[in-house]
Scaffold this motif. Structure first.
Motif, PDB file in Angstrom:
ATOM      1  N   VAL A  58       0.874  -1.165   0.000  1.00 28.06           N
ATOM      2  CA  VAL A  58       0.000   0.000   0.000  1.00 28.06           C
ATOM      3  C   VAL A  58       0.915   1.220   0.000  1.00 28.06           C
ATOM      4  O   VAL A  58       1.978   1.214   0.632  1.00 28.06           O
ATOM      5  CB  VAL A  58      -0.973  -0.002   1.207  1.00 28.06           C
ATOM      6  CG1 VAL A  58      -0.232   0.042   2.529  1.00 28.06           C
ATOM      7  CG2 VAL A  58      -1.962   1.132   1.115  1.00 28.06           C
ATOM      8  N   MET A  59       0.520   2.239  -0.748  1.00 26.43           N
ATOM      9  CA  MET A  59       1.271   3.488  -0.760  1.00 26.43           C
ATOM     10  C   MET A  59       0.451   4.527  -0.008  1.00 26.43           C
ATOM     11  O   MET A  59      -0.777   4.530  -0.090  1.00 26.43           O
ATOM     12  CB  MET A  59       1.538   3.937  -2.198  1.00 26.43           C
ATOM     13  CG  MET A  59       2.385   2.944  -2.977  1.00 26.43           C
ATOM     14  SD  MET A  59       2.883   3.513  -4.630  1.00 26.43           S
ATOM     15  CE  MET A  59       1.321   3.593  -5.490  1.00 26.43           C
ATOM     16  N   LEU A  60       1.140   5.387   0.722  1.00 27.25           N
ATOM     17  CA  LEU A  60       0.422   6.428   1.442  1.00 27.25           C
ATOM     18  C   LEU A  60       1.273   7.679   1.519  1.00 27.25           C
ATOM     19  O   LEU A  60       2.471   7.652   1.277  1.00 27.25           O
ATOM     20  CB  LEU A  60      -0.005   5.950   2.832  1.00 27.25           C
ATOM     21  CG  LEU A  60       1.084   5.592   3.836  1.00 27.25           C
ATOM     22  CD1 LEU A  60       1.418   6.799   4.702  1.00 27.25           C
ATOM     23  CD2 LEU A  60       0.612   4.450   4.706  1.00 27.25           C
ATOM     24  N   GLY A  61       0.601   8.766   1.859  1.00 30.01           N
ATOM     25  CA  GLY A  61       1.287  10.041   1.989  1.00 30.01           C
ATOM     26  C   GLY A  61       0.434  11.010   2.777  1.00 30.01           C
ATOM     27  O   GLY A  61      -0.656  10.672   3.247  1.00 30.01           O
ATOM     28  N   SER A  62       0.947  12.218   2.914  1.00 33.64           N
ATOM     29  CA  SER A  62       0.263  13.256   3.669  1.00 33.64           C
ATOM     30  C   SER A  62      -0.715  14.006   2.784  1.00 33.64           C
ATOM     31  O   SER A  62      -0.405  14.366   1.646  1.00 33.64           O
ATOM     32  CB  SER A  62       1.280  14.245   4.245  1.00 33.64           C
ATOM     33  OG  SER A  62       2.141  13.593   5.148  1.00 33.64           O
ATOM     34  N   ARG A  63      -1.891  14.238   3.327  1.00 34.39           N
ATOM     35  CA  ARG A  63      -2.916  15.029   2.649  1.00 34.39           C
ATOM     36  C   ARG A  63      -2.504  16.508   2.678  1.00 34.39           C
ATOM     37  O   ARG A  63      -1.764  16.935   3.538  1.00 34.39           O
ATOM     38  CB  ARG A  63      -4.239  14.841   3.400  1.00 34.39           C
ATOM     39  CG  ARG A  63      -5.449  15.379   2.684  1.00 34.39           C
ATOM     40  CD  ARG A  63      -6.726  15.129   3.480  1.00 34.39           C
ATOM     41  NE  ARG A  63      -7.054  13.724   3.651  1.00 34.39           N
ATOM     42  CZ  ARG A  63      -7.624  12.950   2.731  1.00 34.39           C
ATOM     43  NH1 ARG A  63      -7.908  13.447   1.543  1.00 34.39           N
ATOM     44  NH2 ARG A  63      -7.904  11.694   2.992  1.00 34.39           N
ATOM     45  N   GLY A  64      -2.981  17.277   1.699  1.00 34.19           N
ATOM     46  CA  GLY A  64      -2.780  18.726   1.722  1.00 34.19           C
ATOM     47  C   GLY A  64      -1.559  19.219   0.972  1.00 34.19           C
ATOM     48  O   GLY A  64      -1.242  20.400   1.032  1.00 34.19           O
ATOM     49  N   ARG A  65      -0.868  18.334   0.278  1.00 31.74           N
ATOM     50  CA  ARG A  65       0.294  18.760  -0.490  1.00 31.74           C
ATOM     51  C   ARG A  65      -0.147  19.253  -1.871  1.00 31.74           C
ATOM     52  O   ARG A  65      -1.285  19.075  -2.267  1.00 31.74           O
ATOM     53  CB  ARG A  65       1.277  17.591  -0.641  1.00 31.74           C
ATOM     54  CG  ARG A  65       1.811  17.117   0.688  1.00 31.74           C
ATOM     55  CD  ARG A  65       2.816  15.981   0.611  1.00 31.74           C
ATOM     56  NE  ARG A  65       3.301  15.664  -0.722  1.00 31.74           N
ATOM     57  CZ  ARG A  65       2.979  14.540  -1.388  1.00 31.74           C
ATOM     58  NH1 ARG A  65       2.172  13.662  -0.860  1.00 31.74           N
ATOM     59  NH2 ARG A  65       3.482  14.311  -2.583  1.00 31.74           N
ATOM     60  N   ALA A  66       0.769  19.817  -2.603  1.00 31.72           N
ATOM     61  CA  ALA A  66       0.493  20.270  -3.968  1.00 31.72           C
ATOM     62  C   ALA A  66       0.721  19.130  -4.949  1.00 31.72           C
ATOM     63  O   ALA A  66       1.349  18.130  -4.617  1.00 31.72           O
ATOM     64  CB  ALA A  66       1.404  21.449  -4.309  1.00 31.72           C
ATOM     65  N   GLY A  67       0.177  19.269  -6.134  1.00 32.03           N
ATOM     66  CA  GLY A  67       0.390  18.281  -7.183  1.00 32.03           C
ATOM     67  C   GLY A  67      -0.932  17.732  -7.679  1.00 32.03           C
ATOM     68  O   GLY A  67      -1.967  17.841  -7.021  1.00 32.03           O
ATOM     69  N   VAL A  68      -0.907  17.142  -8.857  1.00 29.49           N
ATOM     70  CA  VAL A  68      -2.123  16.652  -9.498  1.00 29.49           C
ATOM     71  C   VAL A  68      -2.812  15.590  -8.643  1.00 29.49           C
ATOM     72  O   VAL A  68      -4.024  15.653  -8.413  1.00 29.49           O
ATOM     73  CB  VAL A  68      -1.807  16.097 -10.908  1.00 29.49           C
ATOM     74  CG1 VAL A  68      -3.037  15.475 -11.530  1.00 29.49           C
ATOM     75  CG2 VAL A  68      -1.258  17.209 -11.791  1.00 29.49           C
ATOM     76  N   PHE A  69      -2.058  14.587  -8.159  1.00 28.30           N
ATOM     77  CA  PHE A  69      -2.672  13.520  -7.366  1.00 28.30           C
ATOM     78  C   PHE A  69      -3.262  14.082  -6.076  1.00 28.30           C
ATOM     79  O   PHE A  69      -4.401  13.781  -5.722  1.00 28.30           O
ATOM     80  CB  PHE A  69      -1.663  12.410  -7.051  1.00 28.30           C
ATOM     81  CG  PHE A  69      -2.271  11.253  -6.303  1.00 28.30           C
ATOM     82  CD1 PHE A  69      -3.084  10.332  -6.962  1.00 28.30           C
ATOM     83  CD2 PHE A  69      -2.054  11.082  -4.944  1.00 28.30           C
ATOM     84  CE1 PHE A  69      -3.659   9.268  -6.284  1.00 28.30           C
ATOM     85  CE2 PHE A  69      -2.618  10.028  -4.263  1.00 28.30           C
ATOM     86  CZ  PHE A  69      -3.427   9.120  -4.928  1.00 28.30           C
ATOM     87  N   ALA A  70      -2.497  14.886  -5.357  1.00 30.74           N
ATOM     88  CA  ALA A  70      -2.976  15.464  -4.100  1.00 30.74           C
ATOM     89  C   ALA A  70      -4.232  16.302  -4.336  1.00 30.74           C
ATOM     90  O   ALA A  70      -5.180  16.249  -3.541  1.00 30.74           O
ATOM     91  CB  ALA A  70      -1.884  16.302  -3.450  1.00 30.74           C
ATOM     92  N   GLU A  71      -4.256  17.059  -5.407  1.00 32.58           N
ATOM     93  CA  GLU A  71      -5.423  17.875  -5.717  1.00 32.58           C
ATOM     94  C   GLU A  71      -6.629  17.003  -6.075  1.00 32.58           C
ATOM     95  O   GLU A  71      -7.752  17.276  -5.666  1.00 32.58           O
ATOM     96  CB  GLU A  71      -5.103  18.855  -6.837  1.00 32.58           C
ATOM     97  CG  GLU A  71      -4.125  19.933  -6.400  1.00 32.58           C
ATOM     98  CD  GLU A  71      -3.601  20.784  -7.545  1.00 32.58           C
ATOM     99  OE1 GLU A  71      -4.170  20.735  -8.659  1.00 32.58           O
ATOM    100  OE2 GLU A  71      -2.612  21.492  -7.314  1.00 32.58           O
TER     101      GLU A  71
END
Length: 137
Positions: A58-71
């Motif tokens: 599973v891949m995960l990351g922090s919400r609220g960053r910039a970028g196409v996926f985050a948006e």
């Protein structure tokens, strides 16, 4: 056309968290995942992490960053992920011992699987059971 890369899974659930570091702790300590990679920004924000269980990741990351996926994921709700485990009752006991919220205790299903369901601190639903899609059994 091949659908696998040397037996490596080709589908990876990806989940964003307000507190990705806390999610990594819950998934590794409470739910038995292994931390494979964590990339952090200068401020400590989890930019990208990969956790494994069996031959899946599973891949995960922090919400609220910039970028196409985050948006694209900005307004997303909780996700649901199913993970195959051999010893459902032992896995459940580990989750309980680490304070993971249990939505359904280990239960034998009509289709032959034994499953339980948990929710992480940010509302994502994690199901663990013996049913292995595509295994022929």
């Amino acid at each position: 056309m091949t659908e696998t890369a040397g037996g490596v899974p080709t589908v990876f659930p990806t989940v964003l968290y307000d507190d990705a570091q806390a999610a990594i702790r819950t998934l590794t300590e409470g739910l038995g995942f292994t931390e494979e990679a964590v990339y952090r920004g200068e401020d400590g924000t989890v930019l990208h992490a990969e956790l494994s269980r069996g031959n899946g990741r599973v891949m995960l990351g922090s919400r609220g960053r910039a970028g196409v996926f985050a948006e694209a994921m900005a307004g997303s709700g909780p996700a649901g992920v199913y993970v195959v485990v051999d010893e459902v009752d032992e896995h459940h006991a580990r989750a309980v011992a680490h304070g993971v919220e249990i939505l359904m205790p280990p239960t034998d299903q009509d289709y032959g699987s034994r499953d339980y369901m948990a929710r992480d601190a940010e509302g994502n639903v994690w199901s663990f059971g013996t049913y292995a899609p595509g295994s022929g059994g």
